[in-house]
Motif scaffolding. Structure first.
Motif, PDB file in Angstrom:
ATOM      1  N   GLU A   1       0.858  -0.873  -0.123  1.00 42.37           N
ATOM      2  CA  GLU A   1       0.260  -0.067   0.690  1.00 42.37           C
ATOM      3  C   GLU A   1       0.347   1.049   0.603  1.00 42.37           C
ATOM      4  O   GLU A   1       0.809   2.509  -0.163  1.00 42.37           O
ATOM      5  N   ASP A   2       1.701   1.464   0.402  1.00 39.93           N
ATOM      6  CA  ASP A   2       3.079   2.202   0.646  1.00 39.93           C
ATOM      7  C   ASP A   2       4.041   2.061   0.823  1.00 39.93           C
ATOM      8  O   ASP A   2       5.379   1.319   1.350  1.00 39.93           O
ATOM      9  N   THR A   3       4.340   2.552  -1.061  1.00 38.49           N
ATOM     10  CA  THR A   3       5.822   2.042  -1.056  1.00 38.49           C
ATOM     11  C   THR A   3       6.653   3.520  -1.293  1.00 38.49           C
ATOM     12  O   THR A   3       7.420   3.682  -2.193  1.00 38.49           O
ATOM     13  N   GLY A   4       6.491   4.074  -0.852  1.00 42.80           N
ATOM     14  CA  GLY A   4       7.358   5.983  -0.388  1.00 42.80           C
ATOM     15  C   GLY A   4       6.918   6.678  -1.943  1.00 42.80           C
ATOM     16  O   GLY A   4       5.652   6.668  -2.441  1.00 42.80           O
ATOM     17  N   ASP A   5       7.946   7.344  -2.174  1.00 45.78           N
ATOM     18  CA  ASP A   5       7.641   7.871  -3.989  1.00 45.78           C
ATOM     19  C   ASP A   5       7.939   7.727  -5.301  1.00 45.78           C
ATOM     20  O   ASP A   5       7.518   8.263  -6.355  1.00 45.78           O
ATOM     21  N   LEU A   6       7.622   5.889  -4.649  1.00 47.76           N
ATOM     22  CA  LEU A   6       7.491   4.884  -5.950  1.00 47.76           C
ATOM     23  C   LEU A   6       6.201   5.737  -6.834  1.00 47.76           C
ATOM     24  O   LEU A   6       6.629   5.646  -8.185  1.00 47.76           O
ATOM     25  N   ALA A   7       4.942   5.320  -5.865  1.00 50.57           N
ATOM     26  CA  ALA A   7       4.356   5.559  -6.520  1.00 50.57           C
ATOM     27  C   ALA A   7       3.545   6.420  -7.468  1.00 50.57           C
ATOM     28  O   ALA A   7       3.637   6.583  -8.663  1.00 50.57           O
ATOM     29  N   ASP A   8       4.041   7.842  -6.801  1.00 48.74           N
ATOM     30  CA  ASP A   8       4.182   9.074  -7.770  1.00 48.74           C
ATOM     31  C   ASP A   8       4.907   9.162  -8.938  1.00 48.74           C
ATOM     32  O   ASP A   8       5.831  10.321  -8.689  1.00 48.74           O
ATOM     33  N   GLY A   9       6.408   8.221  -8.519  1.00 48.75           N
ATOM     34  CA  GLY A   9       7.165   8.469  -9.178  1.00 48.75           C
ATOM     35  C   GLY A   9       7.197   9.260 -10.849  1.00 48.75           C
ATOM     36  O   GLY A   9       6.268   8.897 -11.811  1.00 48.75           O
ATOM     37  N   ALA A  10       7.831   9.842 -11.671  1.00 47.42           N
ATOM     38  CA  ALA A  10       7.890  10.365 -12.652  1.00 47.42           C
ATOM     39  C   ALA A  10       8.115   9.522 -13.755  1.00 47.42           C
ATOM     40  O   ALA A  10       7.939   9.489 -15.204  1.00 47.42           O
ATOM     41  N   HIS A  11       8.778   7.902 -13.662  1.00 44.11           N
ATOM     42  CA  HIS A  11       9.190   7.561 -14.320  1.00 44.11           C
ATOM     43  C   HIS A  11       8.417   6.451 -15.397  1.00 44.11           C
ATOM     44  O   HIS A  11       6.890   6.325 -14.282  1.00 44.11           O
ATOM     45  N   GLN A  12       8.072   5.538 -16.105  1.00 41.88           N
ATOM     46  CA  GLN A  12       7.323   4.878 -16.835  1.00 41.88           C
ATOM     47  C   GLN A  12       7.257   2.602 -16.468  1.00 41.88           C
ATOM     48  O   GLN A  12       6.488   2.571 -16.503  1.00 41.88           O
ATOM     49  N   ARG A  13       9.018   2.832 -16.480  1.00 42.54           N
ATOM     50  CA  ARG A  13       9.307   1.461 -16.718  1.00 42.54           C
ATOM     51  C   ARG A  13      10.033   1.573 -15.616  1.00 42.54           C
ATOM     52  O   ARG A  13      11.258   2.392 -15.206  1.00 42.54           O
ATOM     53  N   ALA A  14      10.357   0.007 -15.031  1.00 44.65           N
ATOM     54  CA  ALA A  14      11.999   0.632 -13.973  1.00 44.65           C
ATOM     55  C   ALA A  14      12.345  -0.924 -14.180  1.00 44.65           C
ATOM     56  O   ALA A  14      12.161  -1.777 -14.855  1.00 44.65           O
ATOM     57  N   ILE A  15      13.674  -0.996 -13.542  1.00 41.98           N
ATOM     58  CA  ILE A  15      14.405  -2.958 -13.634  1.00 41.98           C
ATOM     59  C   ILE A  15      14.556  -2.501 -12.132  1.00 41.98           C
ATOM     60  O   ILE A  15      14.998  -1.182 -11.006  1.00 41.98           O
TER      61      ILE A  15
END
Length: 632
Positions: free
Chosen positions: A83-97
């Protein structure tokens, strides 16, 4: 050090099982769609990446670069979204590794996207992330390159123990239209202090990719174009200067078995693929043409490669390559650009690749019957544990009934048999972009996560196909943890480590990879090996080559369990008097579970393990008369 006490009263039988597995059905390998059961809150579509986010020993799932689903572990193995991933959910990125940037043992994230969207997220160990992309404190990300980034993958190119990142860039818009104006890729060097530096120029990548395959420099695109250029200013009005290749996928691999990681780039827009050979001095040379992995040029056109994956499918000790291509029928007739290729390595000393797909038994492309051939994300995995790598290849577009994702069984003789609809659940899906293997339920066989529609005009949904092969065939899972930060040179995540398992004269090779396929996808880091049917005699040899060149060799490794290999050897102490210093019983216990055949004499034994920080657990095996020390 944590001290563990064990009382051994003759090993009176107790209820105990070390990864006990239910027998397989008589019909052989069977997949069931377990999505609703395993993801009771639902599983969204997206790019799928397996990784142990919270460090509990169970593989979790990253979907679409921002949503994380935690594995509850035994016995239920169900997933719930964090539920709480910190800054991840609203990050500017579109994909990640996934990437452990600081070698602290938990997985961080490197995000990418179109425009200035590169971001770095640090994991606090509980899957709550902090954006640390602003290295210099000026309020902006220091990873932004202004380019449309489509793919990212990680590997340690300079052997310093820290994972670096390759970002593949795509095309920009020209006067509001897509025009094939590709941007050069980026190589980010991990400084080891939670920051990265752009070494694209100093590594030689920028100069070599600049205008590759057309001219020594860029090429003007559009009406009246075609002339060499260094920038848009050199081109006629209304045209643009193409200065790079259009990347859609990237993979790190030691293709030439020289101990350092090379980088393969899957390129789109009829551009040649790239194979960046690591020169061992911080620079790379593109050898794709010499090694025959650039694609087949015809009429100045190569292909549209979307994603690729490496694996030793023929068990000859070198890494082979599958490239998933898109080919439009009408253009294929005129340009004859590539469809997918199965590229078999010649091995030492030349490591030249030959496309053997036509003779492999895999599906052929008929442009008259199939308007498009559009494979996207291949992923190797031995789904039936027979010792040979099989492959699942996703397919986009639904312009034909033939445009479906395909499962191929490796027959062990260089050929493959399609088993898409004959393994229980129907893996024949349409408009499918991502797939990844993982033994999420720790029962010894590989499960598959992917998404798509059951018919060409159906509704796309995500699927977790649980493999119920069970114990029909023998298996061994090997996890590795590098010692960087603990005195060793290999990154903690183990990317780039080579594992060779030999049993009954046949060797199988795996290499822990930092991403595969289309855009971003990741199989689980633990490597599974199958050995077919037979008695559960120990595996003859397990060989682990770390990225610093050091090799550990283990003999007579038991079947059917999950082994953890540590780069830095732990010291195991055992004694009967806790008030005294416990003597060392094994000074090189790098392979866990570690089994100690203590006597059942009613004695109380005390154990200590030093040299590692992971939580140590213990089990007793009454039947074998052993105490088992292991890490979750």
């Amino acid at each position: 050090m944590r001290r563990i006490r064990v009382f051994t009263p003759g090993f009176v039988p107790v209820l105990f099982a070390l990864l006990a597995i239910a027998p397989a059905s008589a019909g052989g390998t069977t997949f069931v769609d377990a999505t609703a059961e395993v993801f009771p809150d639902g599983l969204p579509r997206g790019h799928f990446l397996w990784g142990d986010c919270d460090g509990d020993g169970d593989e979790d799932l990253l979907v679409g670069g921002k949503r994380i689903f935690l594995n509850s572990g035994p016995p239920e193995f169900v997933f719930h979204e964090v539920e709480d991933t910190g800054d991840l959910a609203d990050g500017a990125h579109q994909r990640a590794i996934w990437i452990d940037i600081d070698n602290d043992g938990d997985l961080d994230l490197f995000g990418i996207g179109t425009g200035n969207r590169e971001r770095l997220f640090l994991n606090d160990g509980s899957c709550r992330f902090t954006d640390i992309s602003d290295f210099d404190g000026d309020g902006t990300s220091d990873l932004d390159d202004g380019s449309p980034s489509m793919t990212a993958s990680c590997g340690d190119y300079d052997g310093d123990g820290f994972l670096d990142v390759y970002v593949g860039n795509y095309e920009k818009q020209c006067d509001g239209n897509i025009c094939g104006d590709c941007r050069t890729d980026r190589l980010w060097h991990n400084r080891g202090d939670l920051t990265f530096e752009d070494v694209t120029v100093s590594s030689g990548i920028y100069e070599q990719e600049h205008g590759i395959g057309k001219n020594d420099v860029g090429t003007c695109l559009g009406s009246g174009g075609g002339q060499p250029c260094d920038s848009d200013d050199d081109c006629p009005s209304g045209t643009s200067c193409k200065i790079g290749t259009c990347a859609r996928g990237s993979n790190w691999v030691d293709y030439d078995d020289d101990g350092d990681l090379d980088i393969f780039v899957s390129n789109y827009r009829l551009d040649p693929n790239l194979l960046w050979e690591n020169q061992g001095d911080g620079t790379f040379t593109n050898v794709a043409f010499e090694k025959n992995v650039d694609g087949d040029e015809d009429n100045d056109a190569w292909g549209h490669v979307l994603g690729s994956d490496w694996g030793d499918y023929d068990n000859d000790g070198d890494m082979d390559l599958y490239t998933a291509n898109l080919a439009h029928g009408v253009y294929y007739v005129f340009l004859h650009h590539d469809i997918s290729q199965l590229l078999r390595s010649s091995g030492a000393p030349d490591y030249v690749f030959t496309d053997v797909r036509d003779s492999s038994g895999m599906r052929e492309y008929d442009p008259d019957a199939q308007p498009d051939w559009a494979e996207t994300c291949p992923t190797w995995g031995d789904y039936d544990n027979d010792g040979w790598l099989d492959i699942y290849v996703t397919h986009i577009y639904d312009s034909s009934d033939l445009n479906y994702s395909t499962l191929y069984h490796n027959d062990g003789d260089g050929t493959f048999t399609e088993t898409t609809t004959s393994v229980g659940a129907n893996l024949k899906l349409y408009i499918d972009y991502s797939a990844a293997w993982c033994d999420y339920d720790q029962d010894g066989d590989l499960d598959l996560v992917t998404y798509g529609a059951p018919t060409k005009d159906g509704t796309r949904e995500a699927h977790l196909f649980r493999n119920e092969t069970g114990s029909e065939n023998r298996w061994l899972e090997v996890r590795v943890k590098g010692g960087a930060g603990r005195g060793g040179a290999t990154n903690r995540y183990g990317v780039g480590v080579r594992i060779t398992v030999t049993e009954n004269g046949m060797s199988q090779l795996r290499e822990v990879q930092g991403g595969h396929g289309y855009h971003t996808a990741m199989n689980s880091a633990p490597q599974e090996f199958g050995f077919g049917p037979g008695d559960d005699e120990p595996v003859d040899e397990v060989k682990v080559r770390w990225t610093n060149g050091v090799t550990d060799v283990f003999h007579d490794v038991p079947m059917r369990y999950r082994a953890l290999v540590l780069e830095v050897g732990a010291k195991v102490h055992r004694g009967s008097d806790p008030s005294q210093e416990l003597p060392v019983v094994d000074d090189a216990a790098k392979l866990f579970p570690w089994r100690d055949a203590v006597l059942g004499d009613g004695q109380t034994w005390f154990y200590e393990v030093e040299g590692v920080e992971e939580t140590l657990l213990l089990r007793k095996d009454p039947a074998a008369g052993t105490v088992i020390l292991y890490f979750p």
